[in-house]
Design a protein around this motif. Sequence first.
Motif, mmCIF file in Angstrom:
data_model
loop_
_atom_site.group_PDB
_atom_site.id
_atom_site.type_symbol
_atom_site.label_atom_id
_atom_site.label_comp_id
_atom_site.label_asym_id
_atom_site.label_seq_id
_atom_site.Cartn_x
_atom_site.Cartn_y
_atom_site.Cartn_z
ATOM 1 N N SER A 1 14.818 -10.301 10.011
ATOM 2 C CA SER A 1 15.028 -10.077 8.829
ATOM 3 C C SER A 1 13.859 -9.259 8.342
ATOM 4 C CB SER A 1 14.767 -11.406 8.109
ATOM 5 O OG SER A 1 16.076 -12.555 8.528
ATOM 6 N N ALA A 2 14.333 -8.514 7.054
ATOM 7 C CA ALA A 2 13.348 -7.733 6.270
ATOM 8 C C ALA A 2 13.022 -8.072 4.986
ATOM 9 C CB ALA A 2 13.663 -6.314 6.492
ATOM 10 N N VAL A 3 11.908 -8.202 4.581
ATOM 11 C CA VAL A 3 11.765 -8.416 3.106
ATOM 12 C C VAL A 3 10.746 -7.404 2.577
ATOM 13 C CG1 VAL A 3 10.731 -10.401 1.456
ATOM 14 C CG2 VAL A 3 11.939 -11.044 3.564
ATOM 15 N N ILE A 4 11.116 -7.036 1.280
ATOM 16 C CA ILE A 4 10.437 -6.028 0.714
ATOM 17 C C ILE A 4 10.223 -6.870 -0.875
ATOM 18 C CG2 ILE A 4 10.348 -3.708 -0.294
ATOM 19 C CD1 ILE A 4 12.442 -2.897 1.743
ATOM 20 N N LYS A 5 8.919 -6.587 -1.331
ATOM 21 C CA LYS A 5 8.644 -7.150 -2.636
ATOM 22 C C LYS A 5 8.115 -6.242 -3.538
ATOM 23 C CE LYS A 5 7.306 -11.338 -0.015
ATOM 24 N NZ LYS A 5 6.168 -12.380 0.008
#
Lengths: 113, 114
Positions: B18-22
Amino acid sequence: EAQVTQNPRYLITVTGKKLTVTCSQNMNHEYMSWYRQDPGLGLRQIYYSMNVEVTDKGDVPEGYKVSRKEKRNFPLILESPSPNQTSLYFCASSLWTGDNEQFFGPGTRLTVL
Amino acid sequence: GENVEQHPSTLSVQEGDSAVIKCTYSDSASNYFPWYKQELGKGPQLIIDIRSNVGEKKDQRIAVTLNKTAKHFSLHITETQPEDSAVYFCAASGASGGSYIPTFGRGTSLIVHP
């Protein structure tokens, strides 16, 4: 096909030589805008237009001009280009305000020597 | 005016992770938060957006969450694939000062290793 077109795609010019980058959309969109993209700085808005004959400055308008004489066209004019205007430029359009999905053109890579 | 901070600037993951960008924003009047994907040599393209009256939105493998109180929103990509490799931009816009100028983050380069 619904699209935003820009011309030219690539341009190398010299300091002070006036140039125009054209932008056209076929989606009958009210809102059009120009952005420049620089490494590490993301997309910054240069000018936008809410409708024909209505234009306003974005975040980085210095050294640029625009016009909106027809709904479909929104040319970007550099009266006297300088090396700090070397950048990747995108035209975009959306249905009405910038508060909606924007459709971007393919980009124009400009180099000012 | 609005200020949008985006992190990380580069994200490297293995296929399937998974990838998360904030992103965080500063103007409480902002009410529209789109995410754009830019593939090499192309213009940005909208992949998902969310408005301030919604806390979460999902479209297949991508989702966006919004926390209006904390003024941050995030992009989540599950089961990443090599074709997800691109630069991702968040943006915020609203009726601040009567204009609707979208402000973009600086972008995240996502690299998905096969």
